[in-house]
Motif scaffolding. Sequence first.
Motif, PDB file in Angstrom:
ATOM      1  N   TYR A  21      -5.819   5.706  -4.644  1.00  0.00           N
ATOM      2  CA  TYR A  21      -6.313   4.779  -3.630  1.00  0.00           C
ATOM      3  C   TYR A  21      -6.914   3.510  -4.223  1.00  0.00           C
ATOM      4  O   TYR A  21      -6.765   2.434  -3.661  1.00  0.00           O
TER       5      TYR A  21
ATOM      6  N   ARG B 108       1.001   4.022  -3.265  1.00  0.00           N
ATOM      7  CA  ARG B 108       0.044   5.065  -2.885  1.00  0.00           C
ATOM      8  C   ARG B 108       0.027   6.229  -3.868  1.00  0.00           C
ATOM      9  O   ARG B 108      -0.966   6.927  -3.982  1.00  0.00           O
TER      10      ARG B 108
ATOM     11  N   VAL C 165      -3.328   1.663  -4.313  1.00  0.00           N
ATOM     12  CA  VAL C 165      -3.357   0.977  -3.024  1.00  0.00           C
ATOM     13  C   VAL C 165      -4.274  -0.244  -3.078  1.00  0.00           C
ATOM     14  O   VAL C 165      -3.872  -1.356  -2.735  1.00  0.00           O
TER      15      VAL C 165
ATOM     16  N   ALA D 132       0.830  -1.208   0.000  1.00  0.00           N
ATOM     17  CA  ALA D 132       0.000   0.000   0.000  1.00  0.00           C
ATOM     18  C   ALA D 132       0.863   1.256   0.000  1.00  0.00           C
ATOM     19  O   ALA D 132       0.568   2.220  -0.712  1.00  0.00           O
ATOM     20  N   ILE D 133       1.917   1.244   0.773  1.00  0.00           N
ATOM     21  CA  ILE D 133       2.812   2.411   0.828  1.00  0.00           C
ATOM     22  C   ILE D 133       3.525   2.608  -0.498  1.00  0.00           C
ATOM     23  O   ILE D 133       3.646   3.728  -0.998  1.00  0.00           O
TER      24      ILE D 133
END
Length: 154
Positions: free
Chosen positions: A118, A114, A122, A110-111
């Motif tokens: 989203y 990003r 992500v 996710a990081i």
Amino acid sequence: MSKKSNLTPAQQAYQKIADKHETKRPVGKNCLKAFIIGGLVCTFGQLIQNGYIYYFDFTEKTAGDPTVATLVLIASLLTGFGVYDRFGHFAGAGSAVPVTGFANAMASAAIEHRTEGYVLGVGSNMFKLAGSVIVFGVFAAFVIVLIKMIFFQL
């Protein structure tokens, strides 16, 4: 037929030189370190579970869910702060205890993605690694329940 017998003499000579200069990995030391660190992570989880039982009136059966959630939260925060990578580098396979390793895999994906947004960044990339783990877990649970029903319900 062994893999080395298919090599040409030049390739066999090269293989000997490569084997001579290859850095030997301390497999026993790494296994012992992974065993100890993984055990410490599990002991920490057990301490959290005992805390939920004694301070928040959970039972042994009901304390498992908040314990897992707490470990996932801690591992995700450590991943976000960049600490879990250093911990994983030190602990090796000991850092891959299922719950914390799973949280690290999802949080780091996710990081990393990003900046792509989203949903497409992500949301879609977070489950690339975790999705296969979830599918395997669900399928393994299905097979185990099926085996249990065949042998214990008939």
